[in-house]
Design a protein around this motif. Sequence first.
Motif, PDB file in Angstrom:
ATOM      1  N   TRP A  45       0.835  -1.209   0.000  1.00 44.52           N
ATOM      2  CA  TRP A  45       0.000   0.000   0.000  1.00 44.52           C
ATOM      3  C   TRP A  45       0.865   1.253   0.000  1.00 44.52           C
ATOM      4  O   TRP A  45       0.578   2.215  -0.728  1.00 44.52           O
ATOM      5  N   CYS A  46       1.929   1.261   0.806  1.00 44.40           N
ATOM      6  CA  CYS A  46       2.826   2.418   0.850  1.00 44.40           C
ATOM      7  C   CYS A  46       3.501   2.630  -0.507  1.00 44.40           C
ATOM      8  O   CYS A  46       3.629   3.762  -0.979  1.00 44.40           O
ATOM      9  N   VAL A  49       1.010   4.248  -2.869  1.00 46.50           N
ATOM     10  CA  VAL A  49       0.779   5.673  -2.598  1.00 46.50           C
ATOM     11  C   VAL A  49       1.937   6.516  -3.117  1.00 46.50           C
ATOM     12  O   VAL A  49       1.733   7.528  -3.809  1.00 46.50           O
ATOM     13  N   TRP A  50       3.162   6.137  -2.806  1.00 44.54           N
ATOM     14  CA  TRP A  50       4.318   6.922  -3.235  1.00 44.54           C
ATOM     15  C   TRP A  50       4.463   6.922  -4.754  1.00 44.54           C
ATOM     16  O   TRP A  50       4.800   7.951  -5.346  1.00 44.54           O
ATOM     17  N   CYS A  91       0.448  11.217   2.010  1.00 42.08           N
ATOM     18  CA  CYS A  91       1.856  11.142   2.424  1.00 42.08           C
ATOM     19  C   CYS A  91       1.990  11.118   3.941  1.00 42.08           C
ATOM     20  O   CYS A  91       2.815  10.372   4.488  1.00 42.08           O
ATOM     21  N   THR A  94       0.725   7.668   5.095  1.00 42.99           N
ATOM     22  CA  THR A  94       1.692   6.628   4.757  1.00 42.99           C
ATOM     23  C   THR A  94       2.918   6.691   5.651  1.00 42.99           C
ATOM     24  O   THR A  94       3.455   5.657   6.075  1.00 42.99           O
ATOM     25  N   SER A 122       8.736  11.020   3.135  1.00 38.63           N
ATOM     26  CA  SER A 122       7.288  11.087   2.965  1.00 38.63           C
ATOM     27  C   SER A 122       6.718  12.314   3.675  1.00 38.63           C
ATOM     28  O   SER A 122       5.820  12.985   3.157  1.00 38.63           O
ATOM     29  N   ALA A 167      -5.915   2.391   3.731  1.00 41.64           N
ATOM     30  CA  ALA A 167      -4.704   2.192   4.528  1.00 41.64           C
ATOM     31  C   ALA A 167      -4.901   1.085   5.557  1.00 41.64           C
ATOM     32  O   ALA A 167      -3.991   0.285   5.807  1.00 41.64           O
ATOM     33  N   SER A 170      -5.251  -2.508   4.004  1.00 41.32           N
ATOM     34  CA  SER A 170      -4.049  -3.042   3.360  1.00 41.32           C
ATOM     35  C   SER A 170      -3.614  -4.332   4.040  1.00 41.32           C
ATOM     36  O   SER A 170      -2.892  -5.142   3.454  1.00 41.32           O
TER      37      SER A 170
END
Length: 324
Positions: A45-46, A49-50, A91, A94, A122, A167, A170
Amino acid sequence: MCASSGVGSTRIVGFLLRLGQLLSTCVPFSLLASMGIWREGIGNWCMLVWCLCFTMTLITFILEFCGLQSRFPCSWDGFLHAYSIYFIFLCILTAVIFGTTYIQVFPPGTARNHAITATTFSCVAAVLYVIDVAWICVRPGDMVCYVPTLLGVIRRLENYVACVIFAIISNTYLYQQQPALEWCVFVYAICFILGSVNYFVNGADIDNDKKPVRFPRFLVGQTVLSVFLYASTVVLWPLYQFDEKLGGQPQRSRDVRCSDKLTSLVCIWDQRLAVTVLTAINLLVYVADTVHLAREAFVRTEAQSRGSSFFFSPAVSSPSSDVP
């Protein structure tokens, strides 16, 4: 010369912000890939997002560098304002999730240093997106700050809550091998995707009270559909998570996974409860969205009917009719 100087400084500041955002989102997912944990639930998941933040920022940078933002179908300021706030939220979220999950798990060494660096960058990315939102208000040439309408705020809130839900879920253990819970995850995903597409095609119109929405049927249809989908989820998710007959766990104290010291603060049962609460909140937001749309439609219909009745009113006669 003053005007050209202001435009030039605006472009320079915008490019510097984009480069900083690209760097601060590229470093975390590069470190995460080198650590080899991105295939796990939270790490995956992280990474998503990034990568999403980096990709969207890169597209924005290319459009601004080529001067194509004027051809954008929606308001460019509205687009930057909306998605910069999304990325601020993502961000920060995360960084918190990744940091609390991995920094305390890794022993002192390279892996922990990479986790700390990824978390830090982040947070830096979130700060740069905050500056981007502020720059939309104070940059030269803008007379007023870009402020979204009430409907625009509601639309953003729907997706903000969905991001928090993503989030939490996940952790795939929450819904694996349960068709009803997998349906709930599908609902969260499809409502988020439709909401994002809806804002992309109607975003500038939603944030402009004087301009009619270009695709009103899609706007209303997506909102009403989301209400019904979330209504099913707000029943199924807690039912299958907390009912013992359906494999749930009604009490936190009876959940074995909450006895671990590392997960005693936020364990599986807490995550189930958090998703339940957030689902109910988002359902209320979608209902408020529907009520707001219905109210606007009613006011618009009343205004049109009054205008037509006044225009065709028989009481409005010509002055010459009173003359003998």
